[in-house]
Design a protein around this motif. Structure first.
Motif, mmCIF file in Angstrom:
data_model
loop_
_atom_site.group_PDB
_atom_site.id
_atom_site.type_symbol
_atom_site.label_atom_id
_atom_site.label_comp_id
_atom_site.label_asym_id
_atom_site.label_seq_id
_atom_site.Cartn_x
_atom_site.Cartn_y
_atom_site.Cartn_z
ATOM 1 N N UNK A 13 -19.960 42.766 -4.179
ATOM 2 C CA UNK A 13 -18.728 42.693 -4.715
ATOM 3 C C UNK A 13 -17.718 42.860 -3.810
ATOM 4 N N UNK A 14 -16.473 42.399 -4.106
ATOM 5 C CA UNK A 14 -15.175 42.481 -3.036
ATOM 6 C C UNK A 14 -14.833 43.960 -2.915
ATOM 7 N N UNK A 15 -14.468 44.211 -1.931
ATOM 8 C CA UNK A 15 -14.020 45.653 -1.502
ATOM 9 C C UNK A 15 -12.597 45.768 -1.963
ATOM 10 N N UNK A 16 -11.996 44.672 -2.017
ATOM 11 C CA UNK A 16 -10.564 44.680 -2.470
ATOM 12 C C UNK A 16 -10.259 43.259 -3.150
ATOM 13 N N UNK A 17 -8.908 43.064 -3.676
ATOM 14 C CA UNK A 17 -8.435 41.809 -4.093
ATOM 15 C C UNK A 17 -8.340 40.809 -3.047
ATOM 16 N N UNK A 18 -9.241 39.983 -3.015
ATOM 17 C CA UNK A 18 -9.235 39.105 -1.717
ATOM 18 C C UNK A 18 -8.273 37.908 -2.073
ATOM 19 N N UNK A 74 -12.242 25.616 -0.045
ATOM 20 C CA UNK A 74 -12.016 24.537 -1.112
ATOM 21 C C UNK A 74 -11.131 25.116 -2.211
ATOM 22 N N UNK A 75 -10.433 24.137 -2.948
ATOM 23 C CA UNK A 75 -9.982 24.878 -4.438
ATOM 24 C C UNK A 75 -10.812 25.673 -5.417
ATOM 25 N N UNK A 76 -11.890 25.013 -5.370
ATOM 26 C CA UNK A 76 -12.743 25.522 -6.394
ATOM 27 C C UNK A 76 -13.361 26.920 -5.571
ATOM 28 N N UNK A 77 -13.740 27.042 -4.555
ATOM 29 C CA UNK A 77 -13.839 28.523 -3.882
ATOM 30 C C UNK A 77 -12.805 29.495 -4.126
ATOM 31 N N UNK A 78 -11.529 29.032 -3.880
ATOM 32 C CA UNK A 78 -10.346 29.852 -3.977
ATOM 33 C C UNK A 78 -10.337 30.443 -5.388
ATOM 34 N N UNK A 79 -10.678 29.366 -6.330
ATOM 35 C CA UNK A 79 -10.630 30.108 -7.847
ATOM 36 C C UNK A 79 -11.788 31.012 -8.155
ATOM 37 N N UNK A 80 -12.887 30.649 -7.275
ATOM 38 C CA UNK A 80 -13.930 31.836 -7.509
ATOM 39 C C UNK A 80 -13.552 33.059 -6.991
ATOM 40 N N UNK A 81 -12.756 33.215 -5.805
ATOM 41 C CA UNK A 81 -12.535 34.222 -5.230
ATOM 42 C C UNK A 81 -11.196 35.220 -6.161
ATOM 43 N N UNK A 82 -10.614 34.252 -6.695
ATOM 44 C CA UNK A 82 -9.260 34.877 -7.476
ATOM 45 C C UNK A 82 -9.816 35.353 -8.842
ATOM 46 N N UNK A 83 -11.209 34.974 -9.096
ATOM 47 C CA UNK A 83 -12.031 35.439 -10.244
ATOM 48 C C UNK A 83 -12.895 36.442 -10.222
ATOM 49 N N UNK A 84 -13.005 36.951 -8.673
ATOM 50 C CA UNK A 84 -13.873 37.943 -8.184
ATOM 51 C C UNK A 84 -15.464 37.314 -8.223
ATOM 52 N N UNK A 85 -15.638 36.451 -8.038
ATOM 53 C CA UNK A 85 -16.912 35.609 -8.203
ATOM 54 C C UNK A 85 -17.080 35.651 -6.463
ATOM 55 N N UNK A 86 -18.196 36.479 -6.120
ATOM 56 C CA UNK A 86 -18.608 36.361 -4.814
ATOM 57 C C UNK A 86 -19.644 35.361 -4.611
#
Length: 79
Positions: free
Chosen positions: A3-8, A29-41
């Motif tokens: 899990x992310x420790x904080x809101x990345x 990538x924009x796709x990875x940025x979307x994953x990060x914003x959805x807390x997908x690790x």
């Protein structure tokens, strides 16, 4: 589970990294940025490297491992 420790996503935005920067720099990538914003690790090592670069952090500063019941079941299959 990793899990992310904080809101990345928020941390990236505070660092000035948004969808436009993702598109123009190619660091994440924009796709990875979307994953990060959805807390997908589930991101690549290359993306993790870019996160560390942008946020000036080590992977251990970004992620934490919390063992879940599913992890315990998988562990039992190994041993």
């Amino acid at each position: 589970m990793i899990k992310y420790k904080f809101n990345v996503g928020d941390a990236l935005e505070r660092a000035g990294f948004n969808m436009y920067k993702a598109k123009t720099t190619g660091l994440i990538s924009q796709e990875t940025l979307k994953k990060i914003k959805n807390e997908d690790t589930n991101i690549s090592a290359k993306s993790l490297n870019s996160l560390c670069l942008i946020l000036d952090m080590q992977p251990k500063d970004i992620f934490i491992y919390e063992e879940t019941q599913e992890d315990l079941k998988q562990k039992q299959k190994i041993y």
